[in-house]
Design a protein around this motif. Structure first.
Motif: not given
Length: 536
Positions: A250-273
């Protein structure tokens, strides 16, 4: 003051509707594209709408596409979702390795002496007896009096989290705590799928190759890889960041929040608990973002949300492994990219986007599932009203826009108020000037040493979060005059007996059980009176 009964009732209104209606549904067949928590929660809410089995619901789930599966914390709204469906915690929590959540601890976001860590609590009925003391002391400290104004001392939820107690008291203690959960996101999606299919939701395994539009520009049908076509009257896009329907088709435009929310990546590592389970998420500031720690019954979910403009993926993984003590351990890490922002329209033509396809605000306050729940509830409400016209779409989209922007402002406030200077990342966040007028109003009012309450209640700024959340954030970060500017308090400024507050919080916490022990024998929910709190 606005009491939480009002907020609680709004929350209950957002659960799936009960009963039935004699009106025919405005659409006969809704196709949800994509499974996971977003897809199956939406399907379940549609299946339990007032139309019941007269509304056909199909979930198309691709065996070729996995789910993100690392959003493992919730706000308290999830509790009302399950209560509205009559699903006991003793059923769903063990199935999802779930634990209770009293709030979030923020470590290292502030370097101000005495404010290097703070706890953001979820509300409690008991807060009615300590909130005034906290807010009064905040105002006195803003005015220059050297009085204690750190939030951790005033809230029972903070004590429960520290002491590894569950925020569920026995039935003979008639004071409620409004809590969230931690859970295995993959298992939660599977649990919701079983509930939805048991109610008649059709589960179709297949990979969508193309969404075919009709002459008017609406989605007519989906072309699948096996050559078949799937038609429906209305479509729900739960295809994650790909946004295959709302974005690509449907080609809906996307509005980025990158100018005030800088985080754009993540890493996940599970550990025993093993051992005690603290009923909290822990967010620890690292060099280029923050690390999460989420306790489940069988493992601990760990990860690092960071800005790829400030460090590489390899650098971020090394930093996370060092933080976890896993530099030399052969534990696999999962890397993810995030698109932070929102669709210009959440409802476009005959499609509503739910979940990551509609937009995403980084996971700092665990709002992703809240957006799923609220959006699905609004869709159900629209369908039950039977009005799918332009005015209904406009109102829907405006509400979602406001919710996204209010949430964005609250998250941005965490970064803007940080006092770290050790990396460009934290300095850039503190120097960020891309702030909404609403957030500027909150910060300017606070820094001018004026109470926030009037402006928040009047809707002039800071909407979307209760007053206690703003006070906990700004006081917890230590946004007060410097220590050398503070003066010894007058008797009036030091009017509150903090020893009595300490005693009250300590004795109240004694009524709540050990977290791990309760998880082994979760009792039925007490069906008592409506939660009565004051959130100012």
């Amino acid at each position: 003051m606005a009491d939480t009964a009002t907020l609680f009732n709004r929350h209950i209104a957002a659960r799936p509707a009960q009963g039935s209606t004699d009106r025919p549904p405005p659409v006969r067949h809704v196709c949800v594209v994509g499974g996971g928590t977003a897809g199956w929660m939406t399907a379940l809410m549609l299946a339990t709408s007032a139309y019941g089995p007269r509304l056909q619901v199909t979930v198309l789930e691709s065996p070729q596409v996995g789910i993100i599966g690392v959003g493992e914390g919730s706000t308290p709204w999830l509790r009302g979702f399950f209560e509205g469906l009559g699903i006991e915690e003793s059923e769903w929590m063990p199935a999802c390795n779930a634990t209770y959540k009293s709030g979030i601890t923020f470590k290292g976001w502030s370097t101000r002496p005495g404010f290097e860590s703070y706890f953001h609590p979820f509300a409690s009925m008991l807060d009615n007896l300590t909130m005034h003391q906290f807010v009064d002391n905040v105002h006195e400290r803003l005015g220059g009096a050297d009085v204690h104004a750190h939030p951790d001392r005033f809230f029972v939820a903070a004590a429960l989290a520290r002491q590894a107690r569950a925020p569920r008291a026995p039935a003979h203690f008639p004071f409620d705590v409004w809590y969230g959960y931690h859970f295995d996101a993959t298992l939660l999606g599977q649990f919701l799928a079983r509930k939805a299919t048991a109610l008649g939701v059709r589960h179709l395994q297949g990979h969508m190759r193309q969404a075919v539009l009709d002459e008017a520009g609406d989605i007519d049908h989906l072309q699948l890889d096996d050559g078949s076509a799937l038609s429906a009257d209305f479509f729900v896009d739960c295809t994650g960041f790909s946004s295959l329907l709302i974005g690509q088709a449907l080609q809906t435009p996307f509005i980025s929040y990158a100018e005030n929310l800088f985080n754009d990546a993540a890493i996940a590592i599970p550990t025993p608990h093993e051992g005690p389970i603290e009923s909290q998420t822990v967010s620890t500031a690292l060099g280029h973002g923050w690390a999460w720690q989420i306790p489940l019954t069988t493992r601990c979910g760990n990860g690092y949300v960071y800005s790829s403009a400030h460090c590489t993926a390899d650098q971020a993984e090394t930093e996370l492994r060092r933080h976890l003590g896993l530099l030399d351990a052969d534990v696999p890490a999962r890397h993810l990219k995030m698109r932070v922002g929102r669709m210009a329209q959440q409802w476009h033509r005959n499609c509503v986007a739910v979940g990551l396809s509609q937009g995403f605000i980084e996971p700092l306050e665990a709002t992703a599932l809240l957006f799923v729940q609220r959006t699905a509830a609004m869709l159900v409400e629209v369908l039950e009203r039977g009005d799918l016209g332009p005015a209904a779409r406009a109102a829907f989209n405006d509400t979602m826009k406001q919710r996204f922007e209010h949430t964005r402002d609250y998250i941005v406030a965490h970064y803007k108020t940080n006092s770290r200077t050790d990396t460009d990342y934290w300095r850039d966040n503190a120097e960020n000037l891309h702030l909404s007028e609403s957030l500027q109003g909150v910060l300017m009012t606070w820094l001018s040493r004026k109470p926030l309450i009037a402006g928040l209640q009047a809707g002039r700024f800071g909407q979307g979060y209760p007053v206690v959340s703003w006070y906990a954030l700004l006081a917890g970060m230590g946004i007060f005059p410097d220590a050398d500017e503070l003066q010894p308090p007058s008797p009036h400024q030091a009017r509150h007996d903090l020893a009595a507050v300490d005693d009250f919080v300590r004795r109240s916490a004694l009524n709540f059980p050990d977290h791990r022990e309760l998880l082994g024998h979760i009792p039925p929910r007490h069906r008592g009176s409506t939660l009565q709190l004051y959130l100012w």
